[in-house]
Design an enzyme around this catalytic site. Structure first.
Site: not given
Length: 546
Positions: A373, A461
């Site tokens: 992240e 993803h």
């Protein structure tokens, strides 16, 4: 960090091919954009001179005007938006294409000049805009465009009008909508409830039509939260997985508490308690005895400790000071929402859900998740990769790659799986994704198997697995689809991908451009005839990216 984000989007796709370029194919090479019929990556000995670096770029583009097809003088079509000297001493510049003063969305050019020689240009410019009659005055107002975007969010995403926060200012752009560039408003709609979102809309400035939209979750605006004055100390606590950690804290004699505030790194690392609400950042975490062993403390201990590890990795390995390169403070909020199965970077801070205890444990318990992240933050401040289609898949892959490298750097049971420490705690050996074997979790490991639909922002993803596999092969070596790759190790792989991300990629870069960027980065670092360059080519060949 959803395993599969089921979000619809319409994409910008670029097909590219590699060609020799100029008088000497040995010296110059090009990656060709098949959609726009212009170069998107050119490298070699392009132009030498004693001019200022930006003047070399303008002069070269004017010299090659029939190839780049900008129309008119390059200095009138491009605006210099960034200039820096990298660790190799190269001058790196970023230019944004303009049409009559209006930015062309995603059209960014990166140029490298070394010792008076222009050595590379990367990025996709939109050709022949001077031959088009494009509107430069909008028929609808900014307020109307924003209302259209907010209503669409309510209708299609949240099923109710979201409590929108202040986002990036709405601006007029020339949007390359397929083969027909047009004047559009770029509108940012950010909100935390009923579900977090950070939507980018392209609204036709002529009639208000939604031209494109996608959720760029790694950006949103947090609330306040002030640091405390006090003395730096060291506390101790237990993380999500039960392991003990020593953490840097701050003691305030005024309040009589120890705070999760690390003053030893950059502008500080701050960890907040969201108290299971959805208001950010929450309260700066406080404790009476500097011992954080309560079960409620565990998520905060890991978020605080791992943020420091990520800071150290980027500083010690890549010479980067925090995510912005200028020692920005790192802020994290844990206990966000109730049973929230996600973690995200929101443009200013990290946000971690607690998970539901079955699908996920608290997200801060995974060091690769924290590294993943925070790498989104690095990407935001460098290439700015659009979170859609191939550029979005590169964005995700970069976060997987550096999240994994952070895990190896910390030497905390490192592996090539993503999220294995916090995903499905009741199922041994499970993970979100695998870099060594993407197909293990249903992700493609070759370009021929890529996802071409619109869900998950065009498979960000999913298709990241292709790049993840290339990075793994570059590091570890192996044979994949009959292609043999000589591994060069994790450290060199990381340096090549970092240099490609920071100094070559642009917002709309695709897989072929990433390949060219990694080849050039390897040549910069290790020489154009090195094994490292050959291994980069082998790794991308093995996953079908040319």
């Amino acid at each position: 960090m959803n395993k599969r984000a089921m979000l619809g989007a319409i994409g910008l796709a670029f097909g590219l091919m590699a060609w020799p370029f100029g008088a000497s194919a040995k010296e110059k090479s090009m990656v060709w954009n098949e959609q726009w019929k212009t170069p998107s990556f050119v490298s070699g000995s392009l132009l030498k001179g004693e001019d200022a670096p930006e003047e070399l770029v303008y002069r070269y583009l004017d010299q090659e005007k029939n190839t780049f097809q900008l129309g008119g003088q390059a200095r009138e079509r491009l605006s210099l938006i960034g200039k820096q000297t990298d660790e190799l001493g190269h001058t790196v510049m970023r230019f944004e294409q303009r049409y009559r003063g209006i930015p062309v969305y995603g059209a960014v050019l990166v140029a490298h000049v070394n010792d008076g020689e222009l050595s590379s240009l990367s990025g996709t410019l939109i050709p022949n805009l001077d031959k088009r009659t494009l509107k430069t005055e909008a028929a609808i107002s900014i307020q109307q465009a924003e209302m259209i975007a907010k209503q669409d969010v309510a209708d299609a995403v949240t099923k109710e009008r979201p409590a929108a926060e202040e986002g990036k200012p709405t601006r007029l752009v020339i949007y390359p909508d397929g083969e027909t560039p047009r004047l559009a408003y770029e509108v940012n709609v950010r909100f935390l409830t009923p579900v977090p979102g950070n939507w980018i809309y392209m609204i036709d400035a002529a009639d208000g039509k939604v031209l494109n939209k996608w959720n760029q979750m790694d950006e949103a605006k947090p609330g306040g939260g002030q640091p405390v004055a006090g003395t730096s100390t060291v506390g101790v606590g237990r993380g999500v997985l039960g392991d003990q950690k020593y953490i840097n804290t701050t003691y305030s004699s005024y309040y009589g508490y120890y705070y999760l505030q690390d003053n030893t790194r950059g502008s500080g690392i701050f960890t907040y308690d969201g108290r299971n609400r959805t208001v950010l950042p929450g309260s700066l975490w406080a404790d009476g005895d500097n011992q954080f062993f309560a079960s409620y403390d565990a998520a905060a201990v890991d978020a605080h400790y791992y943020a420091g590890v990520v800071y150290d990795y980027y500083k010690n390995v890549h010479g980067r000071l925090s995510y912005d390169g200028s020692n920005a403070a790192i802020r994290s909020t844990v206990h966000y929402g109730r049973g929230y199965n996600n973690a995200f970077w929101n443009g200013s801070q990290m946000v971690y859900g607690d998970g539901d205890g079955q699908t996920f444990l608290p997200f801060s318990g995974g060091i690769d998740v924290v590294g993943h992240e925070l790498t989104h933050a690095v990407t935001d401040y460098t290439a700015g990769l659009v979170y859609q289609n191939e550029s979005g898949a590169i964005n995700e892959a970069m976060s997987d790659i550096f999240g994994t490298l952070v895990e190896f750097y910390a030497n905390r049971n490192p592996d090539w799986e993503i999220g294995e420490d916090i995903y499905t705690p009741g199922i041994a050996g499970d993970a979100l994704r695998s870099m060594s074997d993407p197909a293990k979790y249903g992700d493609p490991d070759h370009y021929s198997k890529r996802y071409t639909g619109t869900q998950d922002n065009g498979g960000v993803h999913t298709n990241s697995g292709i790049i993840n596999k290339a990075a793994y092969l570059l590091s570890q070596g192996g044979v994949h689809y009959g292609v043999s790759v000589t591994g060069i190790g994790r450290d060199k792989m990381g340096k090549i991908f970092y240099r490609a991300l920071v100094y070559y990629l642009t917002p709309t870069s695709n897989f072929s451009q990433l390949r060219a960027a990694c080849v050039q980065a390897a040549a910069d670092l290790y020489g154009s005839t090195s094994q490292e360059v050959n291994s980069v080519k082998q790794a991308f060949n093995a996953v079908g990216v040319y």
